[in-house]
Design a protein around this motif. Structure first.
Motif, PDB file in Angstrom:
ATOM      1  N   THR A  78      -7.968  -1.565 -12.481  1.00 53.16           N
ATOM      2  CA  THR A  78      -8.088  -2.839 -13.176  1.00 53.16           C
ATOM      3  C   THR A  78      -6.728  -3.271 -13.734  1.00 53.16           C
ATOM      4  O   THR A  78      -5.767  -2.482 -13.789  1.00 53.16           O
ATOM      5  CB  THR A  78      -9.095  -2.723 -14.325  1.00 53.16           C
ATOM      6  OG1 THR A  78      -8.702  -1.639 -15.190  1.00 53.16           O
ATOM      7  CG2 THR A  78     -10.484  -2.429 -13.785  1.00 53.16           C
ATOM      8  N   LYS A  79      -6.659  -4.511 -14.163  1.00 56.49           N
ATOM      9  CA  LYS A  79      -5.424  -5.051 -14.707  1.00 56.49           C
ATOM     10  C   LYS A  79      -5.049  -4.313 -15.995  1.00 56.49           C
ATOM     11  O   LYS A  79      -5.888  -4.061 -16.848  1.00 56.49           O
ATOM     12  CB  LYS A  79      -5.609  -6.542 -14.998  1.00 56.49           C
ATOM     13  CG  LYS A  79      -4.336  -7.233 -15.455  1.00 56.49           C
ATOM     14  CD  LYS A  79      -4.579  -8.715 -15.661  1.00 56.49           C
ATOM     15  CE  LYS A  79      -3.299  -9.422 -16.103  1.00 56.49           C
ATOM     16  NZ  LYS A  79      -3.520 -10.867 -16.314  1.00 56.49           N
ATOM     17  N   ALA A 112      -1.602   6.402 -13.940  1.00 56.50           N
ATOM     18  CA  ALA A 112      -3.014   6.461 -13.557  1.00 56.50           C
ATOM     19  C   ALA A 112      -3.231   5.875 -12.170  1.00 56.50           C
ATOM     20  O   ALA A 112      -4.053   6.381 -11.385  1.00 56.50           O
ATOM     21  CB  ALA A 112      -3.860   5.705 -14.583  1.00 56.50           C
ATOM     22  N   VAL A 113      -2.486   4.830 -11.826  1.00 55.38           N
ATOM     23  CA  VAL A 113      -2.600   4.238 -10.488  1.00 55.38           C
ATOM     24  C   VAL A 113      -2.164   5.240  -9.428  1.00 55.38           C
ATOM     25  O   VAL A 113      -2.828   5.417  -8.398  1.00 55.38           O
ATOM     26  CB  VAL A 113      -1.757   2.950 -10.406  1.00 55.38           C
ATOM     27  CG1 VAL A 113      -1.730   2.416  -8.975  1.00 55.38           C
ATOM     28  CG2 VAL A 113      -2.311   1.891 -11.345  1.00 55.38           C
ATOM     29  N   ALA A 114      -1.034   5.919  -9.676  1.00 54.34           N
ATOM     30  CA  ALA A 114      -0.526   6.888  -8.701  1.00 54.34           C
ATOM     31  C   ALA A 114      -1.506   8.042  -8.503  1.00 54.34           C
ATOM     32  O   ALA A 114      -1.758   8.477  -7.376  1.00 54.34           O
ATOM     33  CB  ALA A 114       0.829   7.416  -9.155  1.00 54.34           C
ATOM     34  N   LYS A 115      -2.072   8.552  -9.588  1.00 53.08           N
ATOM     35  CA  LYS A 115      -3.029   9.652  -9.474  1.00 53.08           C
ATOM     36  C   LYS A 115      -4.280   9.215  -8.723  1.00 53.08           C
ATOM     37  O   LYS A 115      -4.816   9.962  -7.892  1.00 53.08           O
ATOM     38  CB  LYS A 115      -3.396  10.168 -10.861  1.00 53.08           C
ATOM     39  CG  LYS A 115      -2.263  10.903 -11.568  1.00 53.08           C
ATOM     40  CD  LYS A 115      -2.707  11.409 -12.938  1.00 53.08           C
ATOM     41  CE  LYS A 115      -1.589  12.163 -13.629  1.00 53.08           C
ATOM     42  NZ  LYS A 115      -1.996  12.653 -14.978  1.00 53.08           N
ATOM     43  N   CYS A 116      -4.759   8.018  -9.015  1.00 52.64           N
ATOM     44  CA  CYS A 116      -5.958   7.512  -8.337  1.00 52.64           C
ATOM     45  C   CYS A 116      -5.720   7.366  -6.836  1.00 52.64           C
ATOM     46  O   CYS A 116      -6.539   7.788  -6.012  1.00 52.64           O
ATOM     47  CB  CYS A 116      -6.368   6.178  -8.958  1.00 52.64           C
ATOM     48  SG  CYS A 116      -7.810   5.422  -8.195  1.00 52.64           S
ATOM     49  N   VAL A 117      -4.574   6.769  -6.466  1.00 51.53           N
ATOM     50  CA  VAL A 117      -4.273   6.560  -5.045  1.00 51.53           C
ATOM     51  C   VAL A 117      -4.067   7.890  -4.337  1.00 51.53           C
ATOM     52  O   VAL A 117      -4.497   8.076  -3.195  1.00 51.53           O
ATOM     53  CB  VAL A 117      -3.034   5.652  -4.904  1.00 51.53           C
ATOM     54  CG1 VAL A 117      -2.596   5.551  -3.451  1.00 51.53           C
ATOM     55  CG2 VAL A 117      -3.331   4.263  -5.457  1.00 51.53           C
ATOM     56  N   GLU A 118      -3.430   8.834  -5.006  1.00 48.54           N
ATOM     57  CA  GLU A 118      -3.204  10.145  -4.389  1.00 48.54           C
ATOM     58  C   GLU A 118      -4.528  10.873  -4.155  1.00 48.54           C
ATOM     59  O   GLU A 118      -4.712  11.531  -3.130  1.00 48.54           O
ATOM     60  CB  GLU A 118      -2.288  10.986  -5.288  1.00 48.54           C
ATOM     61  CG  GLU A 118      -1.822  12.283  -4.664  1.00 48.54           C
ATOM     62  CD  GLU A 118      -0.891  12.071  -3.494  1.00 48.54           C
ATOM     63  OE1 GLU A 118      -0.685  13.040  -2.729  1.00 48.54           O
ATOM     64  OE2 GLU A 118      -0.371  10.951  -3.333  1.00 48.54           O
ATOM     65  N   SER A 150       0.241  -6.034  -7.171  1.00 47.39           N
ATOM     66  CA  SER A 150       0.139  -6.746  -8.454  1.00 47.39           C
ATOM     67  C   SER A 150       0.274  -5.789  -9.635  1.00 47.39           C
ATOM     68  O   SER A 150       0.903  -6.122 -10.648  1.00 47.39           O
ATOM     69  CB  SER A 150      -1.188  -7.501  -8.524  1.00 47.39           C
ATOM     70  OG  SER A 150      -2.281  -6.598  -8.514  1.00 47.39           O
ATOM     71  N   LEU A 151      -0.298  -4.577  -9.515  1.00 48.03           N
ATOM     72  CA  LEU A 151      -0.168  -3.596 -10.596  1.00 48.03           C
ATOM     73  C   LEU A 151       1.272  -3.112 -10.737  1.00 48.03           C
ATOM     74  O   LEU A 151       1.756  -2.876 -11.856  1.00 48.03           O
ATOM     75  CB  LEU A 151      -1.099  -2.408 -10.327  1.00 48.03           C
ATOM     76  CG  LEU A 151      -2.594  -2.680 -10.470  1.00 48.03           C
ATOM     77  CD1 LEU A 151      -3.398  -1.458 -10.043  1.00 48.03           C
ATOM     78  CD2 LEU A 151      -2.941  -3.053 -11.903  1.00 48.03           C
ATOM     79  N   CYS A 191       4.938   8.921  -5.107  1.00 49.17           N
ATOM     80  CA  CYS A 191       3.569   9.130  -4.601  1.00 49.17           C
ATOM     81  C   CYS A 191       3.021   7.852  -3.979  1.00 49.17           C
ATOM     82  O   CYS A 191       2.407   7.878  -2.903  1.00 49.17           O
ATOM     83  CB  CYS A 191       2.657   9.600  -5.732  1.00 49.17           C
ATOM     84  SG  CYS A 191       2.979  11.274  -6.300  1.00 49.17           S
ATOM     85  N   LEU A 192       3.244   6.728  -4.630  1.00 51.54           N
ATOM     86  CA  LEU A 192       2.763   5.459  -4.086  1.00 51.54           C
ATOM     87  C   LEU A 192       3.550   5.039  -2.859  1.00 51.54           C
ATOM     88  O   LEU A 192       3.024   4.346  -1.982  1.00 51.54           O
ATOM     89  CB  LEU A 192       2.856   4.368  -5.158  1.00 51.54           C
ATOM     90  CG  LEU A 192       1.925   4.514  -6.360  1.00 51.54           C
ATOM     91  CD1 LEU A 192       2.252   3.477  -7.418  1.00 51.54           C
ATOM     92  CD2 LEU A 192       0.472   4.384  -5.931  1.00 51.54           C
ATOM     93  N   ALA A 193       4.827   5.450  -2.772  1.00 57.64           N
ATOM     94  CA  ALA A 193       5.688   5.025  -1.666  1.00 57.64           C
ATOM     95  C   ALA A 193       5.395   5.745  -0.364  1.00 57.64           C
ATOM     96  O   ALA A 193       6.057   5.483   0.647  1.00 57.64           O
ATOM     97  CB  ALA A 193       7.154   5.227  -2.048  1.00 57.64           C
ATOM     98  N   LYS A 194       4.431   6.652  -0.345  1.00 56.97           N
ATOM     99  CA  LYS A 194       4.049   7.277   0.925  1.00 56.97           C
ATOM    100  C   LYS A 194       3.503   6.240   1.898  1.00 56.97           C
ATOM    101  O   LYS A 194       3.487   6.467   3.105  1.00 56.97           O
ATOM    102  CB  LYS A 194       3.012   8.366   0.674  1.00 56.97           C
ATOM    103  CG  LYS A 194       3.570   9.551  -0.087  1.00 56.97           C
ATOM    104  CD  LYS A 194       2.491  10.596  -0.355  1.00 56.97           C
ATOM    105  CE  LYS A 194       3.045  11.767  -1.155  1.00 56.97           C
ATOM    106  NZ  LYS A 194       2.010  12.797  -1.455  1.00 56.97           N
TER     107      LYS A 194
END
Length: 669
Positions: free
Chosen positions: A454-455, A461-467, A497-498, A574-577
């Motif tokens: 969410t916004k 937290a975003v990186a952990k969720c995506v991983e 956006s995040l 982590c997100l850049a994978k």
């Protein structure tokens, strides 16, 4: 629309041909979407029609079973009438009237015994059964005994029950833990149907009773008890007819058999040379195949019903010249359609909160449907069942704060494996699996965005969720189904956006704290040691900058930025994978580093310029290379923006500036 949809009912319908013609006729995506809506509406209409037909056939089957029972009772009554007439003729011929008197006395004795049993049973019901207020006066007692109620789906015992059967009422009681009886319900034996269930691996000595409340299954302890209950329930059903026949003189066997008068026209005899008709050559099992199939379906012997259907169709295919072949084939075809509808209903009712239980429950109807060639209907129904189970499991996991990503992809892998095992030779069904996985992945991504991305969510937290989502999604590649790229595409807009939101928030925090531009004092040795260990865990060593027992020869904002920037680098890596997010993440790290590097003391603050330059040099020469290497090690990609920034800032670094001194002030008075 109806004319175009009739193509789906054609036996030679081809998906590829229909798709090519559809794409050739439609102009633009809007036209294709309209045709898609029409096909979906036709599918829903067909499904509703099939459900209504199945319900109507089921009700007709119950009515037919009752009619058959009525016919059996009438035949039984007719047989008794014929025997009675024969005995009357024999008694008139022989003049043996004494036997009638003896029969009347025996009947009177039996009536006295029957009345005694009725009074005992009536008193037992009133004393033993709690909650029963019915009137049993004048009713004839037939049987009583204990049974076990079973679940019709998995044959699991539900509860122990006790039956009291009278001529016009069946009393069902529950056996409580203290061995007492609690009244549950009562039924009219003339308004129920009793079906004998063959012994299977899961259940033995069972009967099914169809009542106005639905179908219920009961199990007897012994086979003899089962047979007795079937006989007594049928006796209660035909009680009025049997009572009428008993009012006349009791049938007596004839003492002598008269010879039948010779017929004036002798029966025709077939000569050995005369061939038999085709109708006489039709086996009895073929003629009664339709009725036998209907009975097997009602008794839930689906495998036997399907085998008999196939056997009958193969026989009629080889012997298509029989006069009744067309009629028998039509009836068998109707029973095959009925079996298909029953199996599809069994399949659609197999959904469960636990996907493993649901998949075990669908194995039996799914296997029979595949053997019958109903691949498309079976696959579509199976995927609908799996959809319900998957989404229920996801809701339960979110409610319990459990890990949803691992659960979702494990369930998706299990569904795909079982589906491919069942339909591995059907390409159309495999394509349906791909479409279903796509739809479920879209729903999962929407729920992930709604509840976890969410916004305002922190980048950590975003990186952990995506991983947590990416790791289990790769499991599907083991069975040849790669959905990782599609998943990244579904999450890309939200993640970008995040990332942009986090960048603006982080840039706003740079330089907000008041900085004294002095070495950082941690006040105690333990605090200094703790800080050094924390920075060591992030991959950077600042022991060369320590002075004294509690000092670090860098500003406090620089030390805090070093720790925060390295943690942020890990999350961004982590997100850049996913290559699509690489540019946004590089821009975030670059802008944040430039903002920190550009900090300078106010013009009215007396600060050593060499100390300010030392902090900047440490950021460029020590922090930036470690961040670049950490990013490359975690993501597997080069961070070109930070490398270019390092080269650019290294060139801008000049010689240390002399400390500013004022020549107009002195300490001497």
């Amino acid at each position: 629309m109806t004319q175009s949809m009739k193509e789906f009912d054609d036996f030679n319908f081809s998906v590829d041909k229909y798709t090519k013609e559809l794409t050739r006729e439609c102009v633009g995506g809007s036209d294709l979407q309209q045709r898609k809506k029409e096909i979906e509406a036709y599918s829903e209409q067909t499904s509703a029609t099939l459900k209504q037909t199945c319900k109507r056939n089921y009700m007709k089957f119950i009515e037919t079973a009752k009619e058959i029972t009525h016919l059996e009772s009438e035949m039984y009554q007719l047989s008794h009438i014929l025997i009675e007439q024969r005995n009357i003729l024999a008694s008139l011929t022989d003049g043996k009237t004494s036997s009638n008197l003896k029969a009347e006395s025996v009947e009177a004795d039996n009536a006295t015994t029957e009345d005694l049993e009725n009074s005992h049973a009536t008193r037992a019901v009133k004393e033993m059964v709690q909650g029963f207020n019915g009137n049993l006066e004048g009713k004839t007692f037939l049987n009583e005994g204990a049974l076990i109620e079973l679940d019709p789906n998995d044959y699991r015992p539900i509860q122990r029950v006790f039956f009291f059967l009278f001529n016009d009422v069946l009393i069902v009681c529950k056996v409580k833990h203290d061995k007492r009886l609690e009244f549950l319900s009562e039924y009219d034996p003339k308004k129920i149907a009793v079906i004998n269930i063959r012994d299977l691996d899961g259940v033995k000595n069972a009967i099914s009773i169809i009542t106005t409340d639905g179908s219920k299954m009961y199990q007897s302890i012994t086979a003899a008890g089962k047979s007795e209950w079937i006989e007594k329930l049928n006796e209660a059903f035909r009680f009025d007819q049997l009572k009428k026949t008993k009012k006349g003189p009791a049938p007596q066997p004839p003492t002598r058999v008269k010879q039948q008068p010779k017929s004036e026209t002798p029966p025709p005899s077939h000569s050995p040379a005369e061939p038999k008709s085709l109708e006489d050559e039709t086996p009895e099992w073929v003629s009664t195949a339709s009725e036998e199939i209907q009975t097997l379906i009602a008794q839930r012997h689906f495998e036997d019903a399907q085998a008999l259907i196939k056997r009958t169709q193969d026989y009629l295919r080889l012997n298509n010249k029989l006069p009744s072949a067309t009629i028998i084939e039509r009836k068998v075809k109707e029973q095959e359609l009925k079996l298909t509808n029953v199996l599809l209903k069994e399949l659609s009712n197999s959904h469960n909160r636990n996907l493993q239980i649901a998949l075990r429950a669908v194995k039996r109807p799914l296997k029979i449907l595949v053997e019958m060639g109903r691949f498309r209907q079976a696959s579509a129904t199976l995927l609908k069942v799996c959809t319900v189970s998957l989404r229920v499991a996801q809701r339960e996991a979110r409610r319990n704060n459990a890990e949803i990503s691992e659960l979702f992809f494990c369930d998706l892998t299990q569904v795909a494996c079982d589906f491919l095992n069942a339909f591995e030779e059907q390409p159309a069904c495999v394509s349906a699996l791909v479409v279903w996985c796509n739809a479920e992945l879209q729903y999962f991504a929407s729920q992930l965005i709604k509840h976890y991305l969410t916004k305002g969510t922190a980048l950590e937290a975003v990186a952990k969720c995506v991983e947590r989502v990416r790791k289990p999604s790769t499991k599907l590649t083991e069975i040849g189904l790669d959905i990782s790229y599609h998943l990244e595409g579904l999450l890309r807009t939200t993640l970008e956006s995040l990332i942009e939101e986090s960048k603006q928030r982080l840039l706003d925090t740079v330089g907000r704290t008041e900085e004294s531009w002095q070495p950082h004092n941690l006040h105690t040795k333990s605090n200094l040691k703790r800080m050094l260990l924390e920075l060591d865990s992030l991959g950077i060593d600042v022991r060369a900058q320590t002075t004294g027992d509690t000092w670090i020869n860098l500003t406090q904002s620089t030390v805090v930025f070093i720790r925060h920037f390295l943690q942020l680098t890990e999350h961004c890596a982590c997100l850049a994978k996913c290559e699509t997010l690489l540019q946004s993440l590089e821009l975030l790290l670059r802008d944040l580093f430039v903002a920190q590097h550009a900090l300078k003391p106010p013009s009215d603050m007396a600060v050593d310029p060499n100390f300010v330059m030392k902090n900047k040099i440490f950021l460029v020469d020590n922090l930036l290379p470690i961040a670049i290497e950490k990013f490359r090690h975690i993501s597997g990609r080069q961070c070109d923006s930070l490398r270019e920034l390092q080269t650019k800032l290294a060139r801008q670094q000049g010689a240390p500036l002399p400390k500013q001194r004022s020549v107009y002030t002195t300490d001497v008075f």
